[in-house]
Design a protein around this motif. Structure first.
Motif, mmCIF file in Angstrom:
data_model
loop_
_atom_site.group_PDB
_atom_site.id
_atom_site.type_symbol
_atom_site.label_atom_id
_atom_site.label_comp_id
_atom_site.label_asym_id
_atom_site.label_seq_id
_atom_site.Cartn_x
_atom_site.Cartn_y
_atom_site.Cartn_z
ATOM 1 N N LEU A 75 29.571 37.030 46.832
ATOM 2 C CA LEU A 75 30.286 37.986 45.986
ATOM 3 C C LEU A 75 31.672 38.165 46.583
ATOM 4 O O LEU A 75 31.820 38.650 47.700
ATOM 5 N N ASP A 76 32.682 37.745 45.851
ATOM 6 C CA ASP A 76 34.066 37.824 46.310
ATOM 7 C C ASP A 76 34.745 39.040 45.694
ATOM 8 O O ASP A 76 34.346 39.513 44.629
ATOM 9 N N GLU A 77 35.788 39.537 46.341
ATOM 10 C CA GLU A 77 36.543 40.706 45.866
ATOM 11 C C GLU A 77 35.601 41.888 45.610
ATOM 12 O O GLU A 77 35.723 42.612 44.608
ATOM 13 N N ALA A 78 34.675 42.106 46.517
ATOM 14 C CA ALA A 78 33.641 43.121 46.316
ATOM 15 C C ALA A 78 34.197 44.543 46.275
ATOM 16 O O ALA A 78 33.529 45.454 45.785
ATOM 17 N N GLN A 79 35.417 44.733 46.769
ATOM 18 C CA GLN A 79 35.993 46.079 46.735
ATOM 19 C C GLN A 79 36.192 46.568 45.303
ATOM 20 O O GLN A 79 36.321 47.767 45.055
ATOM 21 N N ASN A 80 36.196 45.645 44.337
ATOM 22 C CA ASN A 80 36.412 46.021 42.938
ATOM 23 C C ASN A 80 35.111 46.150 42.151
ATOM 24 O O ASN A 80 35.120 46.175 40.922
ATOM 25 N N THR A 81 33.988 46.228 42.858
ATOM 26 C CA THR A 81 32.731 46.533 42.184
ATOM 27 C C THR A 81 32.542 48.047 42.132
ATOM 28 O O THR A 81 33.024 48.779 42.996
ATOM 29 N N THR A 82 31.831 48.494 41.104
ATOM 30 C CA THR A 82 31.453 49.901 41.021
ATOM 31 C C THR A 82 30.131 50.104 41.753
ATOM 32 O O THR A 82 29.494 49.141 42.192
ATOM 33 N N HIS A 83 29.713 51.342 41.858
ATOM 34 C CA HIS A 83 28.407 51.661 42.455
ATOM 35 C C HIS A 83 27.301 50.884 41.748
ATOM 36 O O HIS A 83 26.460 50.240 42.394
ATOM 37 N N ALA A 84 27.294 50.935 40.407
ATOM 38 C CA ALA A 84 26.227 50.291 39.629
ATOM 39 C C ALA A 84 26.247 48.778 39.811
ATOM 40 O O ALA A 84 25.184 48.144 39.936
ATOM 41 N N GLN A 85 27.434 48.186 39.818
ATOM 42 C CA GLN A 85 27.545 46.732 39.972
ATOM 43 C C GLN A 85 27.061 46.277 41.345
ATOM 44 O O GLN A 85 26.333 45.286 41.458
#
Length: 317
Positions: free
Chosen positions: A231-241
């Motif tokens: 999973l790349d650029e994980a800082q742009n995931t939400t809690h749910a994602q």
């Protein structure tokens, strides 16, 4: 004035000193109180005894690095001179190995201490978080680990994913089919794969599903077995994602989550799934977090300075 004379043996002075003696110039900048003269295969250094002793120790580290990696560049010199040195050279026999024999005979290796720690962490844990700024080799090292695992038949497939368009995955407005919509966001992953797998083989792997590149939305409902998943650029995931992604883990799976908490593109009201996961999962055995920093930057020398400059602003805000 004291004098130190060092003679290079079994090392090409031309390669070691760099083009137009650029490596010697770096040494001069680091030791401004010493007079350093390089001629032939000898280096003569003049100055105070304490400084000469320090120079001698650092120079030993440079020659050891050159002997190990057969190269010496600006990034490695700066890392060796700025650190305690021995830390930069430390690595287990395993983590210093060639990860992948890439395209055109390119040898893909972990280049820095923290990249080698990432290699060891992935070897010893099924879930690893690689956290650090741009250019520190998170994605590249991760893809190399995934390709290595595939080539050695440790896994049957590689799955690469990342949140697209500011984590909202609003791809509908872009032209083309799903792959064409997503490709611009996956370019860093493609670039790394192209370094490590021949074009025809890479195309075949993508066509038959051995390598899958998909948006996060397509992870929902899947169980990811026998796979190396990045999973790349994980800082742009939400809690749910993030929760959804982490719970896709199946048998014989390796999960690598890469991100830079300093480059969050989410709306302010949303908490980064990466930041939350680092807090929630910090005490779980089998999950390891590797932090990379500006010492691991292996891009243009200015990238390190840019990161340092922005770090000052961010700490003041």
């Amino acid at each position: 004035m004291n004098e130190l004379i060092i003679e290079l043996t079994d090392i090409s002075p031309r390669e070691f000193f760099g083009q137009n003696n650029e490596n010697i110039d770096l040494l001069k900048k680091h030791f401004p109180k010493l007079k350093i003269v390089a001629r032939g295969n000898k280096i003569k250094v003049y100055g105070d005894e304490d400084l000469l002793d320090e120079f001698d120790r650092k120079f030993d580290l440079l020659t050891a690095h050159y002997a190990k990696y057969n190269k010496l560049d600006e990034n490695s010199i700066e890392r060796l001179l700025a650190s305690n040195g021995q830390e930069v050279l430390e690595s287990s026999e395993i983590s210093g190995e060639v990860l992948v024999h890439g395209v055109s005979g390119r040898l893909i290796k972990a280049q820095t201490v923290n990249q080698r720690r990432l290699v060891d962490a992935a070897r010893n844990n099924d879930m690893v978080f690689a956290v650090g700024p741009a250019g520190t080799g998170k994605t590249y090292t991760g893809v190399a680990l995934a390709v290595k695992a595939l080539k050695e038949k440790q896994v049957k497939r590689i799955i690469l994913t990342r949140p697209a368009v500011e984590a909202g995955e609003n791809l509908g407005f872009l032209p083309g089919d799903l792959k064409e919509k997503l490709d611009p966001y996956m370019q860093p992953l493609y670039d790394a794969l192209r370094d490590m797998i021949a074009p025809e083989k890479l195309a075949h792997y993508i066509e038959n599903g051995t390598i899958q590149i998909a948006p996060m939305a397509f992870m929902r409902g899947r169980t990811l077995d026998n796979a190396f998943v990045i999973l790349d650029e994980a800082q742009n995931t939400t809690h749910a994602q993030m929760k959804m992604f982490l719970t896709r883990m199946g048998k014989n799976a390796k999960f690598l989550i890469n991100g830079d908490p300093g480059q969050i593109d989410l709306p302010r009201r949303l908490i980064s799934g990466l930041k939350e996961a680092l807090l929630v999962l910090q005490n779980i055995e089998g999950i390891e977090v590797i932090y990379l920093d500006d010492k691991d930057v292996i891009r243009h020398k200015l990238v390190k300075k840019v990161i340092e400059a922005y770090k000052g602003i961010e700490h003041n805000n």
